[in-house]
Design a protein around this motif. Sequence first.
Motif, PDB file in Angstrom:
ATOM      1  N   PHE A  62      56.075  37.013  50.739  1.00  0.00           N
ATOM      2  CA  PHE A  62      54.879  37.725  50.308  1.00  0.00           C
ATOM      3  C   PHE A  62      54.228  36.978  49.155  1.00  0.00           C
ATOM      4  O   PHE A  62      54.916  36.416  48.296  1.00  0.00           O
ATOM      5  CB  PHE A  62      55.218  39.157  49.872  1.00  0.00           C
ATOM      6  N   LYS A  63      52.910  37.016  49.126  1.00  0.00           N
ATOM      7  CA  LYS A  63      52.133  36.310  48.088  1.00  0.00           C
ATOM      8  C   LYS A  63      52.587  36.707  46.680  1.00  0.00           C
ATOM      9  O   LYS A  63      52.753  35.853  45.807  1.00  0.00           O
ATOM     10  CB  LYS A  63      50.653  36.638  48.290  1.00  0.00           C
ATOM     11  N   PHE A  64      52.792  38.010  46.453  1.00  0.00           N
ATOM     12  CA  PHE A  64      53.139  38.474  45.111  1.00  0.00           C
ATOM     13  C   PHE A  64      54.481  37.961  44.625  1.00  0.00           C
ATOM     14  O   PHE A  64      54.699  37.838  43.428  1.00  0.00           O
ATOM     15  CB  PHE A  64      53.087  40.008  45.019  1.00  0.00           C
ATOM     16  N   GLU A  65      55.389  37.626  45.540  1.00  0.00           N
ATOM     17  CA  GLU A  65      56.714  37.129  45.150  1.00  0.00           C
ATOM     18  C   GLU A  65      56.638  35.760  44.471  1.00  0.00           C
ATOM     19  O   GLU A  65      57.584  35.350  43.805  1.00  0.00           O
ATOM     20  CB  GLU A  65      57.636  37.053  46.362  1.00  0.00           C
ATOM     21  N   LYS A  66      55.522  35.085  44.621  1.00  0.00           N
ATOM     22  CA  LYS A  66      55.316  33.777  44.000  1.00  0.00           C
ATOM     23  C   LYS A  66      54.661  33.881  42.628  1.00  0.00           C
ATOM     24  O   LYS A  66      54.604  32.904  41.895  1.00  0.00           O
ATOM     25  CB  LYS A  66      54.450  32.906  44.910  1.00  0.00           C
ATOM     26  N   LEU A  99      54.635  47.229  40.792  1.00  0.00           N
ATOM     27  CA  LEU A  99      54.118  47.822  42.027  1.00  0.00           C
ATOM     28  C   LEU A  99      52.618  47.579  42.183  1.00  0.00           C
ATOM     29  O   LEU A  99      52.139  47.264  43.286  1.00  0.00           O
ATOM     30  CB  LEU A  99      54.411  49.322  42.058  1.00  0.00           C
ATOM     31  N   ASN A 100      51.870  47.713  41.115  1.00  0.00           N
ATOM     32  CA  ASN A 100      50.424  47.497  41.198  1.00  0.00           C
ATOM     33  C   ASN A 100      50.073  46.030  41.401  1.00  0.00           C
ATOM     34  O   ASN A 100      49.098  45.717  42.086  1.00  0.00           O
ATOM     35  CB  ASN A 100      49.721  48.073  39.975  1.00  0.00           C
ATOM     36  N   ILE A 101      50.861  45.139  40.833  1.00  0.00           N
ATOM     37  CA  ILE A 101      50.631  43.705  41.066  1.00  0.00           C
ATOM     38  C   ILE A 101      50.836  43.397  42.548  1.00  0.00           C
ATOM     39  O   ILE A 101      50.003  42.740  43.180  1.00  0.00           O
ATOM     40  CB  ILE A 101      51.564  42.837  40.187  1.00  0.00           C
ATOM     41  N   SER A 102      51.923  43.892  43.106  1.00  0.00           N
ATOM     42  CA  SER A 102      52.206  43.604  44.515  1.00  0.00           C
ATOM     43  C   SER A 102      51.183  44.264  45.426  1.00  0.00           C
ATOM     44  O   SER A 102      50.692  43.644  46.367  1.00  0.00           O
ATOM     45  CB  SER A 102      53.630  44.022  44.889  1.00  0.00           C
ATOM     46  N   GLU A 103      50.848  45.511  45.152  1.00  0.00           N
ATOM     47  CA  GLU A 103      49.878  46.210  45.999  1.00  0.00           C
ATOM     48  C   GLU A 103      48.513  45.530  45.955  1.00  0.00           C
ATOM     49  O   GLU A 103      47.868  45.356  46.984  1.00  0.00           O
ATOM     50  CB  GLU A 103      49.758  47.670  45.571  1.00  0.00           C
ATOM     51  N   GLY A 104      48.087  45.145  44.776  1.00  0.00           N
ATOM     52  CA  GLY A 104      46.789  44.501  44.639  1.00  0.00           C
ATOM     53  C   GLY A 104      46.727  43.130  45.278  1.00  0.00           C
ATOM     54  O   GLY A 104      45.668  42.700  45.734  1.00  0.00           O
ATOM     55  N   ILE A 106      47.863  42.108  48.070  1.00  0.00           N
ATOM     56  CA  ILE A 106      47.756  42.065  49.527  1.00  0.00           C
ATOM     57  C   ILE A 106      46.370  42.442  50.036  1.00  0.00           C
ATOM     58  O   ILE A 106      46.100  42.323  51.205  1.00  0.00           O
ATOM     59  CB  ILE A 106      48.820  42.962  50.209  1.00  0.00           C
ATOM     60  N   VAL A 107      45.509  42.882  49.130  1.00  0.00           N
ATOM     61  CA  VAL A 107      44.158  43.249  49.555  1.00  0.00           C
ATOM     62  C   VAL A 107      43.317  41.999  49.758  1.00  0.00           C
ATOM     63  O   VAL A 107      43.664  40.917  49.296  1.00  0.00           O
ATOM     64  CB  VAL A 107      43.491  44.204  48.543  1.00  0.00           C
ATOM     65  N   GLN A 108      42.206  42.165  50.421  1.00  0.00           N
ATOM     66  CA  GLN A 108      41.385  41.017  50.775  1.00  0.00           C
ATOM     67  C   GLN A 108      40.401  40.576  49.694  1.00  0.00           C
ATOM     68  O   GLN A 108      40.016  39.433  49.650  1.00  0.00           O
ATOM     69  CB  GLN A 108      40.618  41.318  52.073  1.00  0.00           C
ATOM     70  N   SER A 109      39.998  41.485  48.815  1.00  0.00           N
ATOM     71  CA  SER A 109      38.955  41.113  47.861  1.00  0.00           C
ATOM     72  C   SER A 109      39.507  40.898  46.450  1.00  0.00           C
ATOM     73  O   SER A 109      40.421  41.594  46.017  1.00  0.00           O
ATOM     74  CB  SER A 109      37.868  42.187  47.821  1.00  0.00           C
ATOM     75  N   PRO A 159      37.793  41.490  43.630  1.00  0.00           N
ATOM     76  CA  PRO A 159      37.510  42.645  42.768  1.00  0.00           C
ATOM     77  C   PRO A 159      38.559  43.750  42.902  1.00  0.00           C
ATOM     78  O   PRO A 159      38.932  44.376  41.913  1.00  0.00           O
ATOM     79  CB  PRO A 159      36.138  43.125  43.248  1.00  0.00           C
ATOM     80  N   GLU A 160      39.050  43.957  44.114  1.00  0.00           N
ATOM     81  CA  GLU A 160      40.070  44.988  44.295  1.00  0.00           C
ATOM     82  C   GLU A 160      41.390  44.566  43.648  1.00  0.00           C
ATOM     83  O   GLU A 160      42.074  45.382  43.034  1.00  0.00           O
ATOM     84  CB  GLU A 160      40.271  45.297  45.776  1.00  0.00           C
ATOM     85  N   PHE A 161      41.757  43.305  43.749  1.00  0.00           N
ATOM     86  CA  PHE A 161      42.964  42.805  43.090  1.00  0.00           C
ATOM     87  C   PHE A 161      42.826  42.972  41.581  1.00  0.00           C
ATOM     88  O   PHE A 161      43.757  43.415  40.905  1.00  0.00           O
ATOM     89  CB  PHE A 161      43.217  41.346  43.482  1.00  0.00           C
ATOM     90  N   ARG A 162      41.660  42.646  41.039  1.00  0.00           N
ATOM     91  CA  ARG A 162      41.425  42.825  39.602  1.00  0.00           C
ATOM     92  C   ARG A 162      41.613  44.293  39.200  1.00  0.00           C
ATOM     93  O   ARG A 162      42.168  44.588  38.148  1.00  0.00           O
ATOM     94  CB  ARG A 162      40.021  42.349  39.218  1.00  0.00           C
ATOM     95  N   ARG A 163      41.160  45.195  40.060  1.00  0.00           N
ATOM     96  CA  ARG A 163      41.301  46.620  39.772  1.00  0.00           C
ATOM     97  C   ARG A 163      42.787  47.006  39.686  1.00  0.00           C
ATOM     98  O   ARG A 163      43.204  47.698  38.768  1.00  0.00           O
ATOM     99  CB  ARG A 163      40.593  47.446  40.851  1.00  0.00           C
ATOM    100  N   PHE A 164      43.595  46.499  40.611  1.00  0.00           N
ATOM    101  CA  PHE A 164      45.022  46.802  40.588  1.00  0.00           C
ATOM    102  C   PHE A 164      45.718  46.157  39.394  1.00  0.00           C
ATOM    103  O   PHE A 164      46.659  46.725  38.838  1.00  0.00           O
ATOM    104  CB  PHE A 164      45.693  46.394  41.903  1.00  0.00           C
ATOM    105  N   LEU A 165      45.263  44.975  38.989  1.00  0.00           N
ATOM    106  CA  LEU A 165      45.819  44.354  37.789  1.00  0.00           C
ATOM    107  C   LEU A 165      45.472  45.194  36.558  1.00  0.00           C
ATOM    108  O   LEU A 165      46.262  45.275  35.618  1.00  0.00           O
ATOM    109  CB  LEU A 165      45.315  42.921  37.636  1.00  0.00           C
ATOM    110  N   GLY A 166      44.318  45.831  36.574  1.00  0.00           N
ATOM    111  CA  GLY A 166      43.961  46.759  35.501  1.00  0.00           C
ATOM    112  C   GLY A 166      44.904  47.945  35.457  1.00  0.00           C
ATOM    113  O   GLY A 166      45.333  48.382  34.386  1.00  0.00           O
ATOM    114  N   TYR A 167      45.260  48.475  36.631  1.00  0.00           N
ATOM    115  CA  TYR A 167      46.238  49.573  36.682  1.00  0.00           C
ATOM    116  C   TYR A 167      47.579  49.111  36.122  1.00  0.00           C
ATOM    117  O   TYR A 167      48.261  49.845  35.408  1.00  0.00           O
ATOM    118  CB  TYR A 167      46.458  50.062  38.114  1.00  0.00           C
ATOM    119  N   SER A 168      47.940  47.891  36.468  1.00  0.00           N
ATOM    120  CA  SER A 168      49.202  47.334  35.990  1.00  0.00           C
ATOM    121  C   SER A 168      49.206  47.227  34.465  1.00  0.00           C
ATOM    122  O   SER A 168      50.191  47.590  33.805  1.00  0.00           O
ATOM    123  CB  SER A 168      49.422  45.958  36.629  1.00  0.00           C
ATOM    124  N   ALA A 169      48.111  46.749  33.897  1.00  0.00           N
ATOM    125  CA  ALA A 169      48.001  46.625  32.440  1.00  0.00           C
ATOM    126  C   ALA A 169      48.066  47.997  31.773  1.00  0.00           C
ATOM    127  O   ALA A 169      48.704  48.163  30.730  1.00  0.00           O
ATOM    128  CB  ALA A 169      46.707  45.904  32.070  1.00  0.00           C
TER     129      ALA A 169
END
Length: 120
Positions: free
Chosen positions: A7-11, A53-58, A60-63, A65-75
Amino acid sequence: MEGLPKFKFEKLHIWKDAMKLGEAVVGIADNFPDKERFNLTSQICRAVDSVALNISEGSIVQSKPEFRRFLGYSARSLAEVVTCLHTANHRKYISSTSFSALYDDCFKLMNMIIAFRNKL
């Protein structure tokens, strides 16, 4: 982790560091008084797990901006962990040494998450 990451996040270093922080925080939370089991212990464990969890969930999304949003949740979850650590320190559930080490780890991870988010 066995084998190569699939998975991408594992890297991602931020995910790996979030996982390490999670284990360290849960390890100290296990020693909180029983009266905190459903309050502080539960809260800090859920918050620290939410960081990775939020880093990994974010991831896998395609965009972006959505990944940035999940990184915000993580922070935000990481900020919650820091507040729980302050509470545990004030209540003398953890030593000043443990608090300082975990606080520094949180600060480094927060800076890494924000820098990674800004690069997307």
